[in-house]
Enzyme design. Structure first.
Site, PDB file in Angstrom:
ATOM      1  N   ARG A   1      -4.422  -5.002   9.759  1.00 17.53           N
ATOM      2  CA  ARG A   1      -3.340  -4.260   9.107  1.00 17.53           C
ATOM      3  C   ARG A   1      -3.370  -2.845   9.647  1.00 17.53           C
ATOM      4  NH1 ARG A   1      -3.461  -0.978   4.155  1.00 17.53           N
ATOM      5  NH2 ARG A   1      -5.569  -1.786   3.851  1.00 17.53           N
TER       6      ARG A   1
ATOM      7  N   CYS B   1      -2.102   0.436   9.174  1.00 18.21           N
ATOM      8  CA  CYS B   1      -1.496   1.225   8.095  1.00 18.21           C
ATOM      9  C   CYS B   1      -1.165   2.594   8.690  1.00 18.21           C
ATOM     10  CB  CYS B   1      -2.494   1.332   6.952  1.00 18.21           C
ATOM     11  SG  CYS B   1      -1.847   2.147   5.503  1.00 18.21           S
TER      12      CYS B   1
ATOM     13  N   HIS C   1      -2.702  11.698  15.369  1.00 22.09           N
ATOM     14  CA  HIS C   1      -3.165  10.785  14.334  1.00 22.09           C
ATOM     15  C   HIS C   1      -1.985   9.956  13.848  1.00 22.09           C
ATOM     16  CE1 HIS C   1      -5.329   9.343  10.815  1.00 22.09           C
ATOM     17  NE2 HIS C   1      -4.327   9.746  10.064  1.00 22.09           N
TER      18      HIS C   1
ATOM     19  N   CYS D   1       0.812  -1.221   0.000  1.00 23.70           N
ATOM     20  CA  CYS D   1       0.000   0.000   0.000  1.00 23.70           C
ATOM     21  C   CYS D   1       0.845   1.271   0.000  1.00 23.70           C
ATOM     22  CB  CYS D   1      -0.950  -0.003   1.187  1.00 23.70           C
ATOM     23  SG  CYS D   1      -0.123   0.006   2.792  1.00 23.70           S
TER      24      CYS D   1
ATOM     25  N   HIS E   1      -4.626   4.287  10.090  1.00 23.71           N
ATOM     26  CA  HIS E   1      -5.877   3.547  10.189  1.00 23.71           C
ATOM     27  C   HIS E   1      -5.586   2.063  10.352  1.00 23.71           C
ATOM     28  CE1 HIS E   1      -7.210   7.321   8.342  1.00 23.71           C
ATOM     29  NE2 HIS E   1      -8.345   7.078   8.964  1.00 23.71           N
TER      30      HIS E   1
ATOM     31  N   ASP F   1      -7.792  -6.521   6.796  1.00 23.40           N
ATOM     32  CA  ASP F   1      -7.288  -7.321   5.673  1.00 23.40           C
ATOM     33  C   ASP F   1      -5.818  -7.712   5.852  1.00 23.40           C
ATOM     34  OD1 ASP F   1      -6.063  -4.872   5.314  1.00 23.40           O
ATOM     35  OD2 ASP F   1      -6.833  -4.536   3.299  1.00 23.40           O
TER      36      ASP F   1
END
Length: 144
Positions: A113, A115, A98, A61, A101, A105
């Site tokens: 995951r 990310c 932050h 990704c 996320h 998956d």
């Protein structure tokens, strides 16, 4: 450290945008997406340990992806309905920043995951853990 002058002085523009304004850095053009060395990833704001290279994997990704955090105590998950999607935001508890996320998956036993934006992290090489004050995490790498 929410949106104040002190955080703007301590962070790069992309670190500020990601951590303080819930931004996202570009995929494949960030510091740790393809980092393969052993070490831990700490919160750029608080310095608290968040993730380990032992749980990092290439999700394709363009962002660092992990199967689980080092400890659940430093991670807060919140519903995120921005950008016409329903996602689960991952935030740093101590840094109130932050991180990225979490998706369902992933390859790990929990199928997660994480990310995470490189801009919200600082990577500490295994060889530097002791000198940087994170010596208690060295044992993670001797258990492999």
């Amino acid at each position: 450290m929410k949106n104040n002058e002190q955080s703007k002085e301590k962070l790069t523009p992309i670190q500020f945008e990601v951590t303080q304004n819930n931004g996202t850095e570009p995929p494949f053009r960030n510091e740790y997406w393809n980092e393969t060395r052993e070490g831990i990833y700490v919160d750029i704001i608080s310095g608290k340990p968040l993730f380990s290279s032992l749980q990092k994997f290439d999700a394709g990704c363009g962002w660092p992806s992990f199967t689980k955090p080092l400890t659940d105590e430093e991670i807060i998950e919140k519903a995120d309905h921005s950008h016409f999607m329903v996602r689960t935001e991952v935030r740093s508890k101590s840094g109130d920043s932050h991180l990225g996320h979490v998706f369902d998956d992933g390859p790990g036993p929990n199928g997660l995951r994480y990310c995470i934006n490189s801009a919200s992290l600082r990577f500490i090489l295994k060889e530097n853990l002791e000198k940087e004050g994170y010596g208690e995490y060295l044992n993670l790498f001797s258990q492999k």
